[in-house]
Design a protein around this motif. Structure first.
Motif, PDB file in Angstrom:
ATOM      1  N   HIS A   1     -12.018   2.853 -46.305  1.00  0.00           N
ATOM      2  CA  HIS A   1     -10.739   2.193 -46.567  1.00  0.00           C
ATOM      3  C   HIS A   1     -10.261   2.466 -47.992  1.00  0.00           C
ATOM      4  N   SER A   2     -11.157   2.376 -48.953  1.00  0.00           N
ATOM      5  CA  SER A   2     -10.744   2.596 -50.347  1.00  0.00           C
ATOM      6  C   SER A   2     -10.336   4.049 -50.581  1.00  0.00           C
TER       7      SER A   2
ATOM      8  N   LYS B   1      -6.894   4.477 -48.966  1.00  0.00           N
ATOM      9  CA  LYS B   1      -5.864   3.822 -49.773  1.00  0.00           C
ATOM     10  C   LYS B   1      -5.533   4.664 -50.999  1.00  0.00           C
TER      11      LYS B   1
ATOM     12  N   ALA C   1      -3.398   7.600 -49.907  1.00  0.00           N
ATOM     13  CA  ALA C   1      -2.037   7.180 -49.588  1.00  0.00           C
ATOM     14  C   ALA C   1      -1.241   6.896 -50.864  1.00  0.00           C
ATOM     15  N   GLU C   2      -1.874   6.268 -51.841  1.00  0.00           N
ATOM     16  CA  GLU C   2      -1.192   6.001 -53.108  1.00  0.00           C
ATOM     17  C   GLU C   2      -0.843   7.303 -53.823  1.00  0.00           C
TER      18      GLU C   2
END
Length: 90
Positions: free
Chosen positions: A26-27, A30, A33-34
């Motif tokens: 997940h990290s 994320k 995506a950022e």
């Protein structure tokens, strides 16, 4: 340690490993995506700056063309042009 305690310990360790893998995935997702969002914002900013620069260049070229046309016209022709095109026609 009894067999039941070992089974619970193994099950707990498996659950902890799955939760840890989910958290790491997940990290990383994320962060990716950022980064993609930041890249899109940067590209949009560059595109808007290029468009503004192009509009400014076209405007300056148009102004220079008008200035050149006016400087080549005799004074009376400039007056006539202003009267016909720029007078307020009410």
């Amino acid at each position: 340690m009894t067999t039941i305690e070992m089974i619970f310990t193994v099950i707990g360790m498996v659950i902890a490993a799955v939760a840890g893998a989910f958290g790491i995935g997940h990290s990383k997702g994320k962060a990716k995506a950022e980064q993609d969002a930041a890249d899109r914002e940067t590209k949009a900013a560059i595109d808007s700056q290029q468009a503004a620069s192009q509009r400014q260049t076209e405007t300056l070229k148009g102004a220079a063309d008008v200035q050149e046309n006016v400087s080549r016209m005799p004074g009376s022709a400039v007056d006539d042009e202003l009267r016909t095109d720029w007078l307020n026609k009410n």
